[in-house]
Enzyme design. Structure first.
Site, PDB file in Angstrom:
ATOM      1  CG  ASP A 262      -4.449  45.695  -7.067  1.00 41.09           C
ATOM      2  OD1 ASP A 262      -3.428  46.222  -6.829  1.00 41.09           O
ATOM      3  OD2 ASP A 262      -5.166  46.378  -8.194  1.00 41.09           O
TER       4      ASP A 262
HETATM    5  C1  BGC Z   1      -2.637  48.574  -8.602  1.00 40.00           C
HETATM    6  C2  BGC Z   1      -1.930  47.507  -9.296  1.00 40.00           C
HETATM    7  C3  BGC Z   1      -0.580  47.239  -8.905  1.00 40.00           C
HETATM    8  C4  BGC Z   1      -0.297  47.269  -7.251  1.00 40.00           C
HETATM    9  C5  BGC Z   1       0.918  47.363  -6.999  1.00 40.00           C
HETATM   10  C6  BGC Z   1      -2.360  48.815  -7.252  1.00 40.00           C
HETATM   11  O1  BGC Z   1      -2.788  49.964  -6.839  1.00 40.00           O
HETATM   12  O2  BGC Z   1      -4.043  48.632  -9.008  1.00 40.00           O
HETATM   13  O3  BGC Z   1      -2.117  47.484 -10.706  1.00 40.00           O
HETATM   14  O4  BGC Z   1       0.255  46.285  -9.369  1.00 40.00           O
HETATM   15  O5  BGC Z   1      -0.852  48.822  -6.926  1.00 40.00           O
HETATM   16  O6  BGC Z   1       1.665  48.602  -6.943  1.00 40.00           O
END
Ligand code: BGC
Ligand code: BGC
Length: 740
Positions: A262
């Site tokens: 993530d």
């Molecule tokens: C979130 C994810 C997301 C990623 C990319 C993160 O802050 O937890 O769910 O896919 O950002 O934008």
């Protein structure tokens, strides 16, 4: 390319070029604005590494993608195309209802179709990979990200996980499909206190029984990527958790796709306190088997020294690189690096009539009728209707993760009503603000807060007076209330789950003038409706319904459609009950059946144990009666099956959908077993007066669980079956399971 050609290609890459494939950067590195959601930081990556980067985060739009890809390939030695990955969670330009709403449809086939539509639209805009589905089991309404999940149930989330992955990926037809990335692995939905990014800690049994199966269902459905979660699992952050990633995901489940972090999760290992430095963090992530580093410089800057010092092996690096190349190959990028991206096609597909019609259907099936006293709904055209509230004429119906959604296309309630009613029968006003203050909500990438519209006391008074005038005029008042979009979603944790105080105070002032009242709710999580429910006649949970929200809601209110949504998350009576879910354990002193005096049972002194609205609950305009629950045999033996059958009768004059729910309880186990578990459901359509038999088949497979010695198997003994309308309203039968 075949596997051999891919291997050859990999072997011609320098170490830096290999590392580049494992680095993901946002579009600003390519001089194109990206949608930034996580904390943007100065990465400290040199330009050379930017040119070697393997994938791009959250840049979409055919024009941008084509330009970045062309520029990149022109300069690239090996002409390995970039992968474009983005958060395309429940729609691209055409927005579907938020996943918690889609879950309420109990219609995985329809959700599969929504994702097919989204995949087509997003492909035209240059997307290759979507960071969806999010299948975290969610049981704590304080957590803002409940909106991204289909709810609290392991089985239901697993069914939707499969449908969603298959919808996005299809058969990988270029231009029509996206590779799917299931997230957030694992158990991100169980943070302590409901506070986002907070500690998750639970027994391995619970993890395996309740939290892991939806991710596994996505993996079994063939999803190409898995995203590590921000939280700890057994006190080790998921991104560095070798047991979780290597033992469980790779070895037990046989996942051979890409593991991506993530946002910035590798660098965050330092704040977690398991890594001393970027280098240490990169080593831990690599050891855990993480392939792609989203948005930090850890892999970009540290993998080479780690290799040189023998801290990580070339074999491990090569394995990760090969996985990335394999996905690029599977998507056909070596043959066509644009893969259907086209400005004209994007324009044609975005918000096309077909997508909008599906969005309307999805929203119609996602709305949940929570209360309908005195048959207030459906409305009749003869009535005078006043629509009042901050969502009366508001296009913010997309929810927080509709990153690319086209807000200008959102149909508001006012617009939808005005299409069918003239001013003699329909009037509207905003009435009050959504919130007292917008301080503290922070910024969230693409979503900006609207300026306050009712600035002065005079404005507020004028609106209140207008609302009261309308209430006096109308036969029925519809209050369109709810959370601000920024109050749910990522980092949207809250401890007060009532409607915002400014809205309830406003309603108190208008309600004395109201003849009949309907409350429409726009929110990304279960709210506490205990007080407000007694003050209104009807309540319709609208969630964030997406592009066609206005139309879908008006269709239901007017009776052009019959509500069929059923909750997939319990609505608590009070915040103090959360986490609350239908399938807990009995305890040694269950409130209703314990032989102890009331004082000494498991309960609250000031609140019932039960939720206000249970899992599976929702009303319709028709009435259905469930009867004649029968089981084909009172004994089930290994390798055999028994059938349970129930009769469902639509005893009304309106046709409608029923969600027939099938739960099992294992009465005695080597470990305690839930009081019930959903094991099947059927959404059926019944014409007025129609009677239908619904059959569920029980086999040993449905009875398996992680036993005392952690075997996944069924144990002999008594089982109960509950079939009915929701997790608290059902008929009961039972059977005995015997192994031969
Ligand atoms: C979130 C994810 C997301 C990623 C990319 C993160 O802050 O937890 O769910 O896919 O950002 O934008
Ligand atoms: C309490 C114990 C106590 C025992 C004997 C139980 O109900 O939980 O703390 O020692 O009674 O009085």
């Amino acid at each position: 390319m075949d596997e051999k050609q891919l291997l050859n290609l990999m072997n011609t890459l320098s170490v830096e070029e290999k590392i580049g494939q494992l680095v993901q950067l946002s579009g600003d590195f390519f001089n194109e604005g990206a949608m930034a959601v996580g904390p943007v930081q100065k990465l400290g990556i040199n330009q050379g590494m930017v040119q070697l980067t393997g994938s791009v985060l959250n840049v979409l739009g055919a024009d941008k993608v084509i330009k970045i890809q062309s520029d990149y390939l022109e300069k690239s030695r090996h002409k390995i195309p970039l992968l474009f990955m983005a958060d395309i969670i429940y729609g691209y330009k055409t927005v579907f209802p938020i996943p918690l709403a889609l879950g309420s449809s109990w219609n995985p086939d329809m959700v599969n179709l929504c994702n097919q539509t989204t995949a087509k639209e997003a492909c035209a805009a240059g997307a290759h990979v979507t960071f969806a589905p999010m299948v975290d089991v969610v049981r704590d309404a304080r957590w803002g990200r409940c909106m991204e999940s289909t709810g609290e149930d392991t089985y239901l989330n697993s069914v939707f996980a499969k449908a969603m992955v298959e919808g996005f990926q299809g058969d990988f037809t270029p231009g029509e499909s996206l590779a799917s990335c299931v997230k957030h692995f694992a158990a991100y939905g169980a943070p302590e206190g409901g506070r986002d990014y907070n500690t998750v800690d639970m027994s391995e049994r619970r993890l395996r029984e309740e939290y892991l199966p939806p991710y596994k269902a996505a993996v079994d459905a063939g999803c190409e990527l898995v995203m590590t979660s921000f939280n700890t699992v057994d006190e080790i952050p998921a991104t560095a958790n070798q047991w979780l990633m290597d033992e469980v995901l790779r070895k037990e489940w046989g996942f051979d796709g890409i593991l991506i972090t993530d946002y910035a999760a590798i660098a965050e290992l330092i704040a977690h306190g398991v890594a001393e430095s970027d280098k240490d963090a990169a080593r831990l992530a690599m050891e855990a088997g993480v392939d792609i580093d989203m948005k930090t410089s850890c892999y970009a800057n540290q993998l080479k020294p780690l290799l040189e010092e023998g801290e990580i092996s070339l074999k491990k690096l090569d394995e990760a690189v090969l996985r990335v190349l394999k996905l690029k190959n599977k998507l056909g990028l070596f043959e066509d690096p644009f893969r259907g991206a086209s400005v004209a096609r994007e324009k044609k597909l975005s918000n096309c009539a077909e997508s909008k019609s599906l969005s309307r259907q999805a929203a119609t099936q996602s709305l949940v009728l929570l209360q309908n006293l005195n048959d207030t709904l459906p409305l009749t055209k003869e009535w005078k209707i006043a629509l009042i509230g901050p969502y009366a004429n508001n296009q913010d119906l997309n929810g927080l993760w509709a990153v690319y959604g086209d807000k200008s296309q959102v149909v508001t309630l006012k617009t939808a009503f005005e299409e069918i009613l003239n001013p003699d029968h329909f009037q509207f006003t905003q009435g009050c603000e959504l919130l007292d203050s917008y301080e503290g909500l922070g910024d969230f990438g693409f979503f900006t807060k609207e300026e306050t519209l009712l600035n002065t006391d005079e404005d507020k008074k004028r609106e209140l007076n207008k609302a009261i005038e309308l209430a006096k005029w109308a036969d029925v008042v519809i209050f369109a209330m709810g959370e601000h979009t920024l109050q749910s979603g990522e980092a949207g944790s809250r401890t007060d789950l009532n409607l915002p105080a400014i809205q309830t105070a406003f309603m108190e002032q208008v309600l004395p003038w109201v003849k009949k009242s309907i409350l429409l709710l726009f929110n990304g999580r279960p709210l506490v409706l205990t007080d407000i429910k007694d003050k209104v006649d009807a309540i319709l949970e609208c969630w964030f319904p997406g592009t066609e929200g206005g139309h879908a809601i008006v269709d239901l209110l007017m009776g052009y459609a019959n509500p069929s949504g059923r909750l997939t998350m319990s609505f608590p009576c009070a915040v103090g009950q959360v986490p609350i879910y239908y399938n807990g354990f009995n305890t040694g002193r269950p409130q209703k059946t314990s032989t102890h005096s009331v004082r000494f049972t498991s309960r609250y002194l000031d609140c019932p144990n039960e939720p206000l609205y249970p899992f599976g609950y929702g009303l319709s305009y028709h009435t259905a009666e469930y009867s004649n629950l029968k089981i084909s045999n009172s004994v089930l033996r290994s390798g055999e099956q028994v059938e349970v059958e129930i009769e469902v009768h639509n005893s009304s004059e309106i046709s409608g959908d029923e969600v027939v729910q099938f739960y099992i309880r294992d009465k005695v186990g080597s470990v305690v077993r839930p009081v019930k578990e959903l094991r099947g459901f059927q959404k059926i359509h019944l014409k007025a007066g129609e009677k239908r038999k619904v059959i569920f088949t029980i086999t040993e497979d449905l009875l398996r669980f992680h036993t005392r010695d952690m075997k996944f198997e069924a144990e002999e003994g008594d089982f109960e079956i509950y079939i009915g309308k929701n997790s608290e309203d059902y008929l009961v039968t039972n059977f005995l399971f015997e192994k031969k």
